[in-house]
Design a protein around this motif. Sequence first.
Motif, PDB file in Angstrom:
ATOM      1  N   SER A 110      -1.881  -4.975  -3.029  1.00 44.38           N
ATOM      2  CA  SER A 110      -2.966  -4.774  -3.999  1.00 44.38           C
ATOM      3  C   SER A 110      -2.580  -5.238  -5.392  1.00 44.38           C
TER       4      SER A 110
ATOM      5  N   ASN B 205     -10.338   3.347  -5.417  1.00 47.20           N
ATOM      6  CA  ASN B 205      -9.743   2.153  -6.048  1.00 47.20           C
ATOM      7  C   ASN B 205      -9.539   2.372  -7.542  1.00 47.20           C
TER       8      ASN B 205
ATOM      9  N   ASP C 172       0.793  -1.224   0.000  1.00 47.45           N
ATOM     10  CA  ASP C 172       0.000   0.000   0.000  1.00 47.45           C
ATOM     11  C   ASP C 172       0.830   1.281   0.000  1.00 47.45           C
TER      12      ASP C 172
ATOM     13  N   TYR D 126      -6.838   2.672  -9.226  1.00 46.71           N
ATOM     14  CA  TYR D 126      -5.735   1.910  -9.810  1.00 46.71           C
ATOM     15  C   TYR D 126      -5.522   0.538  -9.168  1.00 46.71           C
ATOM     16  N   SER D 127      -6.135   0.269  -8.034  1.00 42.73           N
ATOM     17  CA  SER D 127      -5.751  -0.921  -7.271  1.00 42.73           C
ATOM     18  C   SER D 127      -6.955  -1.629  -6.657  1.00 42.73           C
TER      19      SER D 127
ATOM     20  N   MET E  41      -2.487  -4.529  -9.300  1.00 44.39           N
ATOM     21  CA  MET E  41      -2.441  -3.368 -10.187  1.00 44.39           C
ATOM     22  C   MET E  41      -1.999  -3.823 -11.579  1.00 44.39           C
TER      23      MET E  41
ATOM     24  N   ASP F 108      -5.220   5.154  -2.544  1.00 47.15           N
ATOM     25  CA  ASP F 108      -5.773   5.096  -3.906  1.00 47.15           C
ATOM     26  C   ASP F 108      -7.285   5.376  -3.839  1.00 47.15           C
TER      27      ASP F 108
ATOM     28  N   ILE G  95       1.913   5.218  -8.867  1.00 49.09           N
ATOM     29  CA  ILE G  95       0.961   5.988  -9.685  1.00 49.09           C
ATOM     30  C   ILE G  95       1.627   7.262 -10.203  1.00 49.09           C
TER      31      ILE G  95
ATOM     32  N   VAL H 157       1.539   2.495 -13.787  1.00 40.96           N
ATOM     33  CA  VAL H 157       0.319   1.687 -13.828  1.00 40.96           C
ATOM     34  C   VAL H 157      -0.794   2.436 -14.556  1.00 40.96           C
TER      35      VAL H 157
ATOM     36  N   LEU I 201      -7.869   1.111 -13.511  1.00 37.38           N
ATOM     37  CA  LEU I 201      -8.686  -0.085 -13.681  1.00 37.38           C
ATOM     38  C   LEU I 201     -10.004   0.283 -14.339  1.00 37.38           C
TER      39      LEU I 201
ATOM     40  N   VAL J 114       2.054   2.386  -3.415  1.00 39.63           N
ATOM     41  CA  VAL J 114       1.082   2.618  -4.488  1.00 39.63           C
ATOM     42  C   VAL J 114       1.092   4.065  -4.978  1.00 39.63           C
TER      43      VAL J 114
END
Length: 341
Positions: free
Chosen positions: A252, A116, A77, A118-119, A254, A113, A84, A89, A92, A80
């Motif tokens: 997570s 959510n 986490d 991206y993860s 990704m 994030d 980003i 990444v 989603l 992350v």
Amino acid sequence: MKRIAVFLMAWLALGLAQKGELRLFIWSEYIDPAILQAFTQKYGYRVRMDLYESNEEMIAKLQAGGVSQYDIIVPSDFYVPSIIRLGLVQPLNHAKIPNLKNLDDKFKNPPFDPGNRYSAAYQWGTTGLIFRKDKVAKPDSWAVLFKDPKAPFILMDSPREMLGNALRYLGYSVNTKNPKEVQAAGQLLLQAKKSRYFLGFEGGVGGKNRVVAGAATYAVVYNGDAVKAADENPGKVEFTLPKEGATLWVDSLMIPAKAPNPEAAHLFINFILDGKVGAQLSNFNRYATPNRAALPYIRPEDRKNPAIYPSPEVMKRSEFILDLGKDNRIYDEVWTAVKSR
């Protein structure tokens, strides 16, 4: 009929080949191979898996071209936001991941994030101590490493987690932005390094393996690795969370920015977030599930195991590691000094 059967088998094999690959970049010993087989059987994508032992190793590989080589990564986490910001990444497509709804509320819209975007949470857990219960009494404090070590030990090769546990021992937050507090934690690690019992830093499952082998008495490890080791080596090793508290983490799923197969990546994330698959994952890894739909299928003994699902009291003394933005450099500088001296 035999010729027809052979033809059908060849056609099915060709169909699998035409589907292509899902390229998974993940921590070692972190997924049940049967889950990968089930994914291939259901969707036709073969899974090719490469392994890493630290977040830093994973990010370095992405920056060296891995961003276009892998479809799924599994960072912690507190890394992350940096991943980003670095553009490593892609967002989603939630329409392709209906099982996102299965995540427990505390893992939806996480601070690292929002939304959510991206993860999607994979597993969560703690860092603590694995120890040889056949050689020493159960330790109740990080003091066995930081105050007066009397047996061989290994520290975790992860800056925020190792410094975070040193900070907890000193009574500070694992997310402090006070340079003096972080430096004090660094001095504690340098003092531990000078001990004749210090055996080095290990990432991933390295520390756990050395304790199981009898080469070390203590190691700072991830709880799931230690719980599995305790089951496989009854009477030899055990896991504990010291009274001062410990670091908490969420890993997570990704998708790298230039993933070669984002369609398969979305299918994989949705597959992992299925309730029964999520339970199979945690029953194998021995980590806590962030998947509310998986909880009814988790082994009852694991649900009751405080090494996997810590008590409310332990949770109060422990902290999730946060990304600190520009203040991350304080930890980077102190960790560099610890490792280089």
